[in-house]
Design a protein around this motif. Structure first.
Motif, PDB file in Angstrom:
ATOM      1  N   THR A 161       6.100  15.476   9.471  1.00  6.09           N
ATOM      2  CA  THR A 161       7.440  13.804   8.494  1.00  6.09           C
ATOM      3  C   THR A 161       8.481  13.337   9.697  1.00  6.09           C
ATOM      4  N   ASP A 162       9.285  14.274   9.865  1.00  7.28           N
ATOM      5  CA  ASP A 162      10.408  13.487  11.433  1.00  7.28           C
ATOM      6  C   ASP A 162      10.098  14.744  12.271  1.00  7.28           C
ATOM      7  N   VAL A 163      10.621  13.554  12.773  1.00  7.78           N
ATOM      8  CA  VAL A 163      10.628  14.244  14.953  1.00  7.78           C
ATOM      9  C   VAL A 163      11.629  15.023  14.897  1.00  7.78           C
ATOM     10  N   ALA A 164      11.290  16.016  15.260  1.00  6.91           N
ATOM     11  CA  ALA A 164      12.619  16.825  15.594  1.00  6.91           C
ATOM     12  C   ALA A 164      13.925  16.214  16.732  1.00  6.91           C
ATOM     13  N   THR A 165      14.924  16.438  15.837  1.00  8.68           N
ATOM     14  CA  THR A 165      15.871  15.979  17.085  1.00  8.68           C
ATOM     15  C   THR A 165      15.758  16.574  18.715  1.00  8.68           C
ATOM     16  N   TRP A 166      16.018  18.132  18.909  1.00 10.44           N
ATOM     17  CA  TRP A 166      16.134  18.155  20.216  1.00 10.44           C
ATOM     18  C   TRP A 166      14.847  17.408  21.205  1.00 10.44           C
ATOM     19  N   LEU A 167      13.965  16.819  21.082  1.00 15.30           N
ATOM     20  CA  LEU A 167      12.453  16.036  20.639  1.00 15.30           C
ATOM     21  C   LEU A 167      13.458  14.764  21.878  1.00 15.30           C
ATOM     22  N   TYR A 168      14.276  14.279  21.101  1.00 12.11           N
ATOM     23  CA  TYR A 168      15.152  13.141  21.559  1.00 12.11           C
ATOM     24  C   TYR A 168      16.498  13.252  22.519  1.00 12.11           C
ATOM     25  N   ILE A 169      16.346  14.649  22.828  1.00 12.49           N
ATOM     26  CA  ILE A 169      17.677  15.087  23.278  1.00 12.49           C
ATOM     27  C   ILE A 169      17.381  15.704  24.899  1.00 12.49           C
ATOM     28  N   PHE A 170      16.333  16.361  24.616  1.00 15.80           N
ATOM     29  CA  PHE A 170      15.134  17.083  25.481  1.00 15.80           C
ATOM     30  C   PHE A 170      14.701  16.007  26.668  1.00 15.80           C
ATOM     31  N   PRO A 171      15.509  16.100  27.689  1.00 19.98           N
ATOM     32  CA  PRO A 171      14.830  14.841  28.705  1.00 19.98           C
ATOM     33  C   PRO A 171      13.673  14.005  28.769  1.00 19.98           C
ATOM     34  N   PHE A 172      12.511  14.913  29.596  1.00 21.17           N
ATOM     35  CA  PHE A 172      11.244  14.699  29.338  1.00 21.17           C
ATOM     36  C   PHE A 172      11.110  14.702  28.381  1.00 21.17           C
ATOM     37  N   THR A 173      10.760  14.949  26.678  1.00 21.53           N
ATOM     38  CA  THR A 173      10.344  14.415  25.390  1.00 21.53           C
ATOM     39  C   THR A 173      11.350  13.128  25.038  1.00 21.53           C
ATOM     40  N   SER A 174      12.199  12.831  25.368  1.00 21.03           N
ATOM     41  CA  SER A 174      13.297  11.722  25.052  1.00 21.03           C
ATOM     42  C   SER A 174      12.457  10.702  25.447  1.00 21.03           C
ATOM     43  N   ALA A 175      12.187  10.774  27.363  1.00 14.93           N
ATOM     44  CA  ALA A 175      11.778   9.807  27.478  1.00 14.93           C
ATOM     45  C   ALA A 175      10.907   8.837  26.758  1.00 14.93           C
ATOM     46  N   MET A 176       9.525   9.999  26.300  1.00 14.02           N
ATOM     47  CA  MET A 176       8.647   9.247  25.289  1.00 14.02           C
ATOM     48  C   MET A 176       8.804   8.935  23.682  1.00 14.02           C
ATOM     49  N   VAL A 177       9.711   9.923  23.307  1.00 15.33           N
ATOM     50  CA  VAL A 177      10.209   9.757  21.793  1.00 15.33           C
ATOM     51  C   VAL A 177      11.179   7.906  21.928  1.00 15.33           C
ATOM     52  N   LEU A 178      12.449   8.482  22.827  1.00 15.79           N
ATOM     53  CA  LEU A 178      13.410   7.443  22.445  1.00 15.79           C
ATOM     54  C   LEU A 178      13.449   6.809  21.852  1.00 15.79           C
ATOM     55  N   PRO A 179      12.938   5.940  22.679  1.00 17.74           N
ATOM     56  CA  PRO A 179      12.656   4.288  23.443  1.00 17.74           C
ATOM     57  C   PRO A 179      11.887   3.711  21.350  1.00 17.74           C
ATOM     58  N   ALA A 180      10.939   4.214  21.423  1.00 17.06           N
ATOM     59  CA  ALA A 180      10.066   3.645  19.979  1.00 17.06           C
ATOM     60  C   ALA A 180      10.803   4.031  18.481  1.00 17.06           C
ATOM     61  N   GLY A 181      11.741   5.794  18.938  1.00 21.83           N
ATOM     62  CA  GLY A 181      12.989   6.176  17.368  1.00 21.83           C
ATOM     63  C   GLY A 181      13.804   4.963  17.840  1.00 21.83           C
ATOM     64  N   VAL A 182      14.474   4.609  18.838  1.00 23.16           N
ATOM     65  CA  VAL A 182      15.731   3.919  18.268  1.00 23.16           C
ATOM     66  C   VAL A 182      16.004   3.033  17.668  1.00 23.16           C
ATOM     67  N   CYS A 183      14.532   2.513  18.544  1.00 23.91           N
ATOM     68  CA  CYS A 183      13.649   0.924  17.506  1.00 23.91           C
ATOM     69  C   CYS A 183      13.755   0.834  16.052  1.00 23.91           C
ATOM     70  N   ILE A 184      13.007   1.659  15.870  1.00 23.83           N
ATOM     71  CA  ILE A 184      12.725   1.806  14.089  1.00 23.83           C
ATOM     72  C   ILE A 184      13.724   2.081  13.047  1.00 23.83           C
ATOM     73  N   GLY A 185      14.624   2.678  14.295  1.00 25.34           N
ATOM     74  CA  GLY A 185      16.257   3.387  12.734  1.00 25.34           C
ATOM     75  C   GLY A 185      15.625   4.726  12.702  1.00 25.34           C
ATOM     76  N   THR A 186      15.243   5.615  13.281  1.00 26.92           N
ATOM     77  CA  THR A 186      14.696   7.313  12.685  1.00 26.92           C
ATOM     78  C   THR A 186      15.409   8.138  13.538  1.00 26.92           C
ATOM     79  N   VAL A 187      16.533   7.473  14.589  1.00 30.62           N
ATOM     80  CA  VAL A 187      17.475   8.678  15.315  1.00 30.62           C
ATOM     81  C   VAL A 187      18.678   7.646  15.326  1.00 30.62           C
TER      82      VAL A 187
END
Length: 239
Positions: A161-187
């Motif tokens: 349901t919610d993307v784990a916070t560490w996925l946004y911080i760990f650089p190699f997974t952050s590259a994949m989830v951060l752009p979309a996450g920050v755009c739609i306001g989930t982070v």
């Protein structure tokens, strides 16, 4: 976004790796090392190749946004009072905390630096390789990291349901989830800035290491060198 990042890195990572070892397979090695700083040369090669990849990615995004807007406008003109549904559609972004200007800017930087960070790994593979054949076998770390993080995002992000916070911080997974996450306001903006900062730091570290490994391995003659042996040689040389 995950699929976009994966495709861009797979398509262009190998080109960057092969480009980095170009001078090693020609007679330009001595001249290049004397006249150009290795880190600058590697970064220049990366930017030249990635520019086409980033332009391609932006073209896809513009096409998606343009297609959505054109579809809404066409539907609007046929089935409802002109302009009403389109205005309502865009107003809903603000109410849902979507696509704020600051978040969009952070997302663009996260997208670009995510691609550059992964590409710097492929540059390191090229830096320790003495030939195109060695580069093809040394790209294992770069491809393995990409695939592992791809599946981490799938199983730990998309299927929950919610993307784990560490996925946004760990650089190699952050590259994949951060752009979309920050755009739609989930982070939050703070977490997004932290994730982006870590990606930028990792990019700089990888580029510096790629330059040092390139210099150290430029005139190396001997058995094939993997990452473990290359870093041991680098540490021993500094010592």
């Amino acid at each position: 976004n995950t699929i976009f990042i994966y495709m861009i890195i797979i398509f262009y990572g190998n080109s960057i790796m092969q480009s980095v070892i170009l001078e090693k397979t020609s007679k330009l090695m001595d001249t290049m090392l004397i006249s150009v700083d290795p880190k600058s040369m590697i970064f220049g090669k990366m930017l030249a190749i990635l520019l086409s990849g980033i332009i391609q990615l932006l073209a896809w995004l513009i096409a998606i946004v343009g297609g959505v807007v054109a579809g809404v406008m066409a539907t609007d003109s046929i089935f409802s009072e002109k302009g009403v549904s389109l205005v309502t559609f865009f107003k809903s972004f603000g109410e849902l905390n979507l696509f704020k200007p600051v978040n969009v800017i952070l997302a663009i930087f996260a997208l670009v630096f995510g691609i550059i960070m992964y590409s710097s790994l492929s540059a390191m593979c090229g830096a320790i390789s003495g030939s195109r054949e060695e580069a093809a076998s040394n790209q294992g770390l770069f491809v393995m990291m990409l695939v592992i993080c791809f599946y981490l995002v799938l199983f730990r992000g998309i299927n929950t349901t919610d993307v784990a916070t560490w996925l946004y911080i760990f650089p190699f997974t952050s590259a994949m989830v951060l752009p979309a996450g920050v755009c739609i306001g989930t982070v939050s903006t703070g977490i997004a800035a932290l994730g982006l900062g870590i990606m930028v730091l990792c990019t700089v570290i990888f580029l510096v290491l790629a330059g040092k490994l390139y210099t150290m391995m430029s005139l190396y003659k001997g058995n094939k060198v993997g990452f473990g042996k290359a870093f041991k040689m680098l540490i021993r040389e500094r010592g």
